[in-house]
Design an enzyme around this catalytic site. Sequence first.
Site, PDB file in Angstrom:
ATOM      1  N   LYS A 170     -13.256 -33.533 -14.542  1.00  0.00           N
ATOM      2  CA  LYS A 170     -13.287 -34.497 -15.648  1.00  0.00           C
ATOM      3  C   LYS A 170     -12.842 -33.780 -16.916  1.00  0.00           C
ATOM      4  CE  LYS A 170     -15.225 -36.276 -18.816  1.00  0.00           C
ATOM      5  NZ  LYS A 170     -14.493 -36.379 -20.093  1.00  0.00           N
ATOM      6  N   GLU A 245     -21.507 -23.386 -19.621  1.00  0.00           N
ATOM      7  CA  GLU A 245     -20.810 -22.488 -20.555  1.00  0.00           C
ATOM      8  C   GLU A 245     -20.760 -23.236 -21.877  1.00  0.00           C
ATOM      9  OE1 GLU A 245     -19.603 -19.497 -19.846  1.00  0.00           O
ATOM     10  OE2 GLU A 245     -19.529 -19.469 -17.668  1.00  0.00           O
ATOM     11  N   CYS A 278     -14.295 -21.003 -28.119  1.00  0.00           N
ATOM     12  CA  CYS A 278     -15.721 -20.709 -28.047  1.00  0.00           C
ATOM     13  C   CYS A 278     -16.034 -19.267 -28.385  1.00  0.00           C
ATOM     14  CB  CYS A 278     -16.238 -21.043 -26.658  1.00  0.00           C
ATOM     15  SG  CYS A 278     -15.409 -20.108 -25.358  1.00  0.00           S
ATOM     16  N   GLU A 376     -22.293 -23.756 -35.112  1.00  0.00           N
ATOM     17  CA  GLU A 376     -20.913 -23.550 -34.671  1.00  0.00           C
ATOM     18  C   GLU A 376     -20.001 -24.546 -35.388  1.00  0.00           C
ATOM     19  OE1 GLU A 376     -19.914 -24.843 -30.672  1.00  0.00           O
ATOM     20  OE2 GLU A 376     -18.748 -23.020 -30.365  1.00  0.00           O
TER      21      GLU A 376
END
Length: 472
Positions: A170, A245, A278, A376
């Site tokens: 996906k 993750e 990331c 973040e």
Amino acid sequence: MDSKHWIGGKRVDSPATFPDLSPIDGTVIADIARGGAIEVDAAVAAARAAFPCWAGTSRAERARVLHAVADGVERRIDELAALEAADSGSVVRWNRGTMMPRVVRNFRFFADWLTNSLGHPDFHTDGHENHVTWEPAGVCALITPWNAPLMLASWKVAPALAAGNSVVLKPAEWSPLTASLLADIAAEAGLPDGVLNVLQGYGDEVGALLVEHPDLDRISFTGSVATGRLVAAAAGANLTPVRLELGGKSPLLVFADADLDLAVDIAVGQYANAGQFCLAASRVLVDAAIADEFTERFVARGAELRQGDPRDEQTDVGPQIHPEHFARVDGFVLRSLAGGATALLGGGPNADLGGLYYQPTLLTGMAEGAEILTEEVFGPVLTLQTFDTEEQAVAMANGTRFGLCAVVLTGDRDQARRVSGALAAGTVWVNCFYVRDLRAPFGGVKESGIGREGGTWSFDFFCDVKNTVTRH
Ligand code: NAD
């Protein structure tokens, strides 16, 4: 560009679609099938039906097909690099030179693993042999984020398929196109129908339905912490093994005796992919003794970055992926400036380029505990802080709820060992950045994730480990 689902070896449409906007100029580049419960059930059923045959296929044949997928990606590198630039805004030069070759290497690495891995040794005790084998787990749901879409997909698809599983992939709704092309490449490579299915749709519509599905054997998710919590909860309800993750807020520590040319190179390198990756070590922590010189050189280098159309070979920094994401990044910077921070570089949208181009930004003078130091941003925004002692540097570095990676720049080997040992991070780079042997693990601690992927760690996750004990 085909934007339907790929289920059981066929293109399948949904009654509804949603527009895929290019971050370059906001044009609609595809209408994407908007999957729901029917398509989720169909994709999982197709994967389930295909599983026994693929699991029973010899390792040598699986390796041959995966190498053929790698060949297909290699042949279409230019097309894939251009498609990903248009779809996600990532710089075409980076896609062609780094991301797509990495996709190829991921498929080849896990193909070779099938033929080269020695597996586990047998254990002999008291007249019994313990024979440990890796068995394919079954149907794997693989969910990926919008940044580095094909590379991150290959990181999961390649080991899952190599291990003999079938897959429902996906991709993210903001950059779904290269995953769709991967389905064509895999079919051309001879991957049997139903072994790889690609499900399109809006994340919390189709993604949530997928991870709640009771007929999954594994879920591997890469994305934000908030979504990761939902995925973990859904996996928990069915006791489906899950890997997460998640995000990061990684530190880059520059000690007084670091090689300053290298330090500036690595620090400016955090603007790669317009900060949308990331691993970005977005918190720059510098020894106060060298802070002035480092900052001056950093700002000079940062100002030289060429921002613009990611399809242009000269571009270093492209746009943000989507208007919503652009507004989120800008919100962080505006609140930070209002809270007393100063922009040493950039500090807002790129007014010359307009659109979704956000200037590479370096902020300093943040109040202690400011959100920009702990949340973040996932954009081209770095913060600069100074430290006086190693202990202080480590405490600052560890002072977030994330722990994906860290960068340590120092000329002192003992210090490198001490500091890397004290950092809470899944990966620590010492006097380097970004490189990783594919045999080595990748993943985060704290809220940056659960588990590791890469090398044998991928196989441990995508397989059921069986011990067969036989009396001699
Ligand atoms: P996201 O969490 O919004 O979405 C990730 C994927 O999950 C998408 O495919 C989305 O459609 C899907 N999704 C959304 N809601 C879902 C639900 N309820 N159930 C299941 N799936 C759902 O993340 P994003 O904005 O696409 O990506 C950015 C984030 O990903 C950042 O936090 C970044 O740090 C992280 N990331 C982590 C790594 C890593 O390896 N640790 C790598 C790349 C990106």
